[in-house]
Design an enzyme around this catalytic site. Structure first.
Site, PDB file in Angstrom:
ATOM      1  N   ASP A   1      10.431 144.794  38.928  1.00 19.20           N
ATOM      2  CA  ASP A   1       9.704 145.993  38.542  1.00 19.20           C
ATOM      3  C   ASP A   1      10.503 146.480  37.442  1.00 19.20           C
ATOM      4  O   ASP A   1      10.096 146.532  36.118  1.00 19.20           O
ATOM      5  CB  ASP A   1       9.572 147.068  39.353  1.00 19.20           C
TER       6      ASP A   1
ATOM      7  N   HIS B   1       7.352 149.631  45.658  1.00 17.58           N
ATOM      8  CA  HIS B   1       7.404 148.318  45.049  1.00 17.58           C
ATOM      9  C   HIS B   1       6.016 147.661  45.236  1.00 17.58           C
ATOM     10  O   HIS B   1       5.858 146.543  45.803  1.00 17.58           O
ATOM     11  CB  HIS B   1       8.391 147.389  45.693  1.00 17.58           C
TER      12      HIS B   1
END
Length: 342
Positions: free
Chosen positions: A177, A204
């Site tokens: 990310d 996530h």
């Protein structure tokens, strides 16, 4: 080509220079990759072979590992490579490990959410963590297997039952990310990506991923609120973007392997006493009311040295933080419930 790769890795601020890292000056470190024959595992194995901080690289999977190990072992870098296949060889793969990286499991396919992966990957993670608790209970565990928002709590519960849980040594790898946020921000702000830093907090998966572009450096004054919204959405949907682009033939394997290697490198640096190693990770946390949360973490000789606070948030980010909490809470509880079944 190998020299070119090594040169690129040396230029990265995330990797220590190769010069001076002989076996005499660097601690012996064993790293295991569980799921090493898979789409993430194979490039991850190669990247860890290139890391001069690794002296012993153990590659494990239920099938195909001898070939991967033989292939990677021909790369002329420091670490010795050994391949292990099947449950009966898992103990040898894990014994003496300093860092265990877990990309094992099935990948996402078009139309699948991370929740769709849960029943399969949760069982795999539970089994592997049971073995880790038995054979290398003091290793740092880097969880890549999705859904990370649930697999990290599963691992924690398994370790608690075994009496080996150390909250400072369990990490959900959310580095991809961060990698995506840096790349997308640099492209939109028209700044060199090498110098960009963007914290990413939360979880996530989907809206639980919250990039803090208000804290991005270098500061870009040319981005509108609409740009920030679009960058946030693209970061959250980065995995889906790759799944769709591969048209059902894969998910984010190469970028995930890169991100996993970068985070493992940070863990190794911390273990070796390198100061001020800070990366974002999904860990046990008290900075929100949720038991696990991704934020900046200072890494050291014991794993997590400090979980850092969120810092000042924009109004948009404050709203995003409140919006992600219910979904992240549900995913965490789902993992805990699964781990405590029978």
């Amino acid at each position: 080509m190998l020299r070119s790769i090594q040169s690129s890795l040396r230029r990265s601020k995330n990797l220590l220079p190769r010069r001076g890292y002989s076996s005499d000056s660097t601690p012996e470190r064993k790293v295991a990759v569980l799921g090493a024959a898979g789409g993430i595992g194979q490039p991850l194995a190669l990247l860890m072979k290139l890391n001069p901080l690794v002296s012993n690289l153990a590659l494990y999977d239920i099938a195909g590992t001898p070939g991967v190990a033989a292939d990677v072992s021909h790369v002329n870098t420091r670490s010795e490579v050994t391949g292990y296949m099947g449950e009966d060889q898992l103990v040898k793969a894990l014994e003496g490990c300093d860092v265990v990286i877990i990309p094992a499991g099935v990948p996402r396919k078009p139309g699948m959410t991370r929740d769709d992966l849960f029943n399969i990957n949760a069982g795999i993670v539970k089994s592997l963590c049971t073995a880790i608790a038995k054979y290398c209970p003091h290793a740092l565990v880097n969880m890549i297997s999705n859904p990370v928002n649930s697999t990290v709590p599963i691992a924690a519960e398994v370790f608690k039952k075994a009496g080996t849980y150390d909250e400072n040594k369990l990490f959900g790898v959310t580095m991809l990310d961060v990698v995506r946020a840096k790349t997308f921000y640099a492209g939109k702000a028209n700044v060199p990506v090498e110098g960009v830093n963007v914290p990413v907090v939360g979880g996530h998966a989907g809206i639980t991923i919250l990039p803090l572009f208000s804290q991005a450096t270098p500061k870009a004054n040319n981005l509108s609120d609409e740009d920030i919204t679009a960058l946030t959405k693209r970061t959250q949907d980065g995995g889906t973007e790759v799944v769709e682009a591969k048209a059902g033939k894969g998910s984010a394997t190469l970028s995930m392997a890169y991100a996993g290697a970068m985070f493992a490198d940070a863990c190794l640096k911390g273990l070796n006493g390198v100061p001020d190693v800070v990366e974002c990770s999904f860990v046990q946390s008290s900075i929100t009311e949720l038991p696990f949360f991704a934020s900046k973490v200072r890494l050291g000789k014991n794993g997590v040295e400090e979980v850092l606070g969120l810092g000042p948030l924009s109004d948009y980010e404050k709203q995003g933080l409140e919006s992600l909490k219910p979904e992240l809470k549900s995913s965490i509880e789902k993992g805990i419930m699964f781990a405590n079944q029978s």
